[in-house]
Design an enzyme around this catalytic site. Sequence first.
Site, PDB file in Angstrom:
ATOM      1  N   GLY A 156       0.830  -1.194   0.000  1.00 10.06           N
ATOM      2  CA  GLY A 156       0.000   0.000   0.000  1.00 10.06           C
ATOM      3  C   GLY A 156       0.867   1.248   0.000  1.00 10.06           C
ATOM      4  O   GLY A 156       2.070   1.196   0.284  1.00 10.06           O
ATOM      5  N   CYS A 157       0.261   2.382  -0.318  1.00 12.06           N
ATOM      6  CA  CYS A 157       1.027   3.627  -0.424  1.00 12.06           C
ATOM      7  C   CYS A 157       1.495   4.135   0.941  1.00 12.06           C
ATOM      8  O   CYS A 157       2.690   4.414   1.138  1.00 12.06           O
ATOM      9  CB  CYS A 157       0.211   4.691  -1.148  1.00 12.06           C
ATOM     10  SG  CYS A 157      -1.463   4.940  -0.501  1.00 12.06           S
ATOM     11  N   TYR A 158       0.588   4.225   1.887  1.00 14.46           N
ATOM     12  CA  TYR A 158       0.987   4.648   3.235  1.00 14.46           C
ATOM     13  C   TYR A 158       2.028   3.693   3.840  1.00 14.46           C
ATOM     14  O   TYR A 158       3.026   4.137   4.410  1.00 14.46           O
ATOM     15  CB  TYR A 158      -0.222   4.722   4.164  1.00 14.46           C
ATOM     16  CG  TYR A 158      -1.077   5.969   4.056  1.00 14.46           C
ATOM     17  CD1 TYR A 158      -0.505   7.245   4.061  1.00 14.46           C
ATOM     18  CD2 TYR A 158      -2.468   5.871   4.004  1.00 14.46           C
ATOM     19  CE1 TYR A 158      -1.307   8.381   3.993  1.00 14.46           C
ATOM     20  CE2 TYR A 158      -3.270   7.009   3.937  1.00 14.46           C
ATOM     21  CZ  TYR A 158      -2.685   8.260   3.931  1.00 14.46           C
ATOM     22  OH  TYR A 158      -3.478   9.389   3.875  1.00 14.46           O
TER      23      TYR A 158
END
Length: 346
Positions: A156-158
Site C-alpha cells: 500500500g502507499c501509506y
Amino acid sequence: MKNDYIYKTIRVGVVGVSGYTGREVFELLLKHPGVRITYVAANNTQGAMAEIYPEFLNRTTLVCEKFDLKKAKSKCDVVFLALPHTESMSVAPKLLKAGLKVIDLSADYRLKNTKVYETWYAYKHTDAKNLDKAIYGLPEFFRQKIKKADFIANPGCYPTAAILGLAPLMATRKDIASIVIDAKSGVSGAGRKASVGLLAAEVSENFKAYKVLSHQHAPEIEQYLSQLAGKTAKVHFVAHLLPINRGILNTMYVQLAEGITLNQLHTLYKKFYKMEPFVRLHPEGSQPEVKNVAKTNFCDIGLAVSADKKMVVITSAIDNLVKGAAGQAVQNMNIMCGFDETEALL
C-alpha cells in the site's frame, strides 16, 4: 517461467486500467523497452485507450475491453491487477493456475492472516491458499524473494512510506518505546470514483484527518515492521487528506528509551540504504517535500532528533501513484523478469 526476459520482449496485460493506478501502470509500461502491452481490460470502461485517455493519442492502438480470462491467458506473460480491494482474489488464482506471473496492486494478499484481512476490509477472504505464495513487493527488503516469485502483493502507499522511513530503526534498535505515524495523502489515494467528500469544492482549501486510529493500512505496517524488528511492533497511525492530487508525506515520531545523536541516526540510514536506487536520504537539516517526489519512484527521507536525544522524527515523502503503487509494481516486474531494476522508472 524463467527469468530470461532480458533477452526478449515480454507480453504484459493491465487489468483495471480505468483507475488512477491502472492508468499509471499503463503509462510506465509504454516507456519500457522490454515490454509489449498486449492486453488491457476494465469492467466499467471500454473503448480505445486513446479515447479514454487522450494523452495516449498516437502512442497506442490498444482497446480496453471487459476482462476475459481466456484472452488474458493467451496474450500475456505477466498481468498487473489494478482492481479494487476484494476483487483481485477472484481473478489472481485463475491467472496463476494458467502459469502467468501476477502483480496485484490491491490489498487482497498483503495481510497473511485471513481473519485480520476480514476484520479490516469487512469481506471474507476466498483465496487463503495463495497467501503464502504472494511475496510482499517492497524491493528494499524482499528483493531476493521477488526475483524468484510468480506472485507479488504490491504494498500500500501509506505502508511504503512508513516502512521505508522506519525500517533502519526497527531493524537495529531494541529500545523503541512508541511509534506515532502522522500520514497525509493527496486525493488520488482514494481512487478514481465519484464521492462527495472528494469533490474539488470539498477538498480545496481544506485539510482533515480520517479513519483516525482505524485505517486499514495500520495492520499492514505493523505486520512488516514486526518482521524487521523480530518482535511484535505496534504503531499509532492517523491519516489525513491533503488538498493536492498526488503525493504522501509521513511524519513519524519514535520515542527511544536510550539516546541517539542526529549524526549517528544519519549514519545508520545512509548505510542502510546505500545500495537502494529509489531511496534518497536528505542531508542533515533538510526535509523532503511532496513536490520533489511527484511523478517519480523515489522515497525521500529526512531525519531530526530532539534535544534530549530520545525523540526521533522521520519524514518520508513518496508519490502515492508511483512508488506507492504503479512505479513499485513496475520495479517488482523488473526484478522478477530480469530487467534492470530502474528500467522505465528514471
